[in-house]
Design an enzyme around this catalytic site. Structure first.
Site, PDB file in Angstrom:
ATOM      1  N   ASP A 158       0.859  -1.190   0.000  1.00  0.00           N
ATOM      2  CA  ASP A 158       0.000   0.000   0.000  1.00  0.00           C
ATOM      3  C   ASP A 158       0.889   1.231   0.000  1.00  0.00           C
ATOM      4  OD1 ASP A 158      -3.041   0.838   0.677  1.00  0.00           O
ATOM      5  OD2 ASP A 158      -1.642   2.194   1.691  1.00  0.00           O
ATOM      6  N   ASN A 217      -1.980  13.359  -3.511  1.00  0.00           N
ATOM      7  CA  ASN A 217      -3.069  13.916  -4.312  1.00  0.00           C
ATOM      8  C   ASN A 217      -3.421  15.337  -3.878  1.00  0.00           C
ATOM      9  OD1 ASN A 217      -3.582  11.822  -6.115  1.00  0.00           O
ATOM     10  ND2 ASN A 217      -4.927  10.737  -4.687  1.00  0.00           N
ATOM     11  N   ASP A 265      -1.683   9.802 -10.034  1.00  0.00           N
ATOM     12  CA  ASP A 265      -1.756   8.766 -11.065  1.00  0.00           C
ATOM     13  C   ASP A 265      -0.373   8.355 -11.532  1.00  0.00           C
ATOM     14  OD1 ASP A 265      -4.492   8.851 -10.931  1.00  0.00           O
ATOM     15  OD2 ASP A 265      -4.784   9.968 -12.792  1.00  0.00           O
ATOM     16  N   GLU A 282      -4.796   2.560  -4.025  1.00  0.00           N
ATOM     17  CA  GLU A 282      -3.336   2.597  -3.991  1.00  0.00           C
ATOM     18  C   GLU A 282      -2.771   1.306  -3.405  1.00  0.00           C
ATOM     19  OE1 GLU A 282      -4.751   4.847  -0.245  1.00  0.00           O
ATOM     20  OE2 GLU A 282      -5.375   4.663  -2.321  1.00  0.00           O
TER      21      GLU A 282
END
Length: 400
Positions: free
Chosen positions: A262, A270, A279, A305
């Site tokens: 993870d 973000n 991304d 993620e």
């Protein structure tokens, strides 16, 4: 109308149906060049059967016989071109076309020989055998993984080549191929020859069609199971392939481990740098995971993620080392679109399949180990102690 005439008419319509079937695939998937060539090959097959049917109408059939021979040999060449495109082999167009020209001249010249001459019959049949062996060589030389249908195709190509090579001897045993081209369709040999051609031609066509349909379905399945951003398996695809891998490992009696990763502080990436940058981080980690994975590993993006990789033939200790190597290497990897001094990290949970466990059990334990890694400061690896263990064991920590 004799029996051989009936078979010729049937072959004409069957070739038309097969051409339509291959063209349907070509229209459905315009990138499938092989289907267009195969469709063209069976269109030429229709022309050949039509020529064979009208040859008796000619007083001097020398040129129509050569034309029919050239068209059918051309059909086998086009078929080979379609196979070459399908199997990723460069089509040997110039050698095959040169062979077509030489063989056509030979057939024209040997018509001076007696009809029952073994030389004349071999000049007519052996070029077809050569083209079938060429097709066999195309499939054999492909670097694509051969599956059962591909192996069956190779076997049928071999048998087809041998039946062409044996036809001169069959003709001799059945009393010849007629006093002249016009009487060919009335002979017993014509019935046997056309019947053999029907059997092998239809078998090859159906195999080629089945292989193309198999590939179309496999690509459709792959697209439905692939995550667009990471180009790894999505969760559904990963779970399906993981179940298959676990069954195969159980059959072979080898261990299986699962590593879940993870990305750390992904929401902050973000929020601070934008979703496009987030991304890019996912793409980078996915690419890194693809490079780290072996061919027999199964990797997927199972959440926003969150990533997972199944390691067949790998025990807990080896899987732990894999995860630690991936953790340390990714932590040192610069990410495009992020400041040069900014580094991303990931946390890892590792578990090995225990006796009597299924995929859901393995996934749950690996996820628990990942939870421990996230709670233990991130950028670290934790392993599950096993089916009976209640706590994940600390192994390595990138924070020291």
């Amino acid at each position: 109308m004799g029996s051989a005439d009936v078979i010729l008419v049937i072959n004409l319509f069957v070739a038309g149906l097969l051409a339509a079937a291959f063209m349907t695939i070509a229209i459905y998937d315009k990138s499938r060049v092989s289907a267009r060539w195969l469709a063209f090959g069976y269109v030429l097959g229709m022309v050949y059967f039509a020529l064979e049917f009208v040859i008796p109408a000619f007083d001097n059939a020398r040129l129509p016989v050569v034309a029919a021979f050239a068209v059918f040999l051309g059909a086998t060449i086009v078929f080979n071109g379609g196979l070459a495109h399908k199997y990723g082999v460069a089509p040997p167009w110039w050698p095959m076309l040169f062979f077509l020209a030489i063989a056509s001249v030979a057939v024209y010249l040997v018509q001076e020989l007696p009809r029952q001459s073994l030389t004349a019959m071999m000049a007519y049949q052996l070029p077809y055998a050569v083209m079938q062996f060429t097709a066999l060589g195309i499939v054999w030389s492909s670097r694509q993984r051969r599956e059962r249908l591909d192996t069956i195709l190779m076997a049928v190509l071999t048998a087809s080549a041998l039946q062409f090579a044996s036809k001169p001897f069959i003709a001799h045993g059945l009393g010849g191929r007629g006093a002249d081209p016009q009487s060919y369709v009335q002979t017993s040999y014509a019935l046997v020859s056309q019947s053999l051609g029907t059997v092998f031609g239809l078998a090859l066509a159906l195999l080629a069609l089945a292989i193309l349909v198999r590939d179309v379905l496999a690509e459709a399945t792959s697209k439905s199971e692939t995550d667009a951003l990471s180009r790894l398996l999505n969760r559904g695809g990963f779970e399906r392939h993981a179940e298959i891998t676990l069954r195969d490992a159980a059959r072979r009696g080898v261990p299986v481990a699962l590593v879940i990763a993870d990305l750390d502080h992904f929401k902050g990436i973000n929020d601070n740098f934008g979703h496009a940058c987030g991304d890019r981080v996912i793409e980078t980690f996915a690419g890194f995971l693809r490079e780290a994975a072996a061919d027999h590993h199964v990797a997927g993006r199972i959440g926003g993620e969150e990533f997972a990789i199944i390691l067949p033939g790998t025990n807990l200790a080896a899987a732990r080392l894999f995860a630690e190597g991936a953790r340390s290497a990714f932590a040192a990897l610069p990410i495009d679109s992020l400041p040069a001094e900014h580094r991303c990290s990931a946390s890892f949970g590792v578990a090995e399949l225990g006796a009597g466990e299924g995929f859901s059990d393995l996934l749950r334990r690996a996820d628990e180990a990942l939870y421990q890694a996230k709670g233990g400061g991130r950028d670290c690896v934790r392993v599950s102690a096993g089916p009976a263990g209640r706590q994940a064991s600390p192994v390595f920590n990138g924070r020291g």
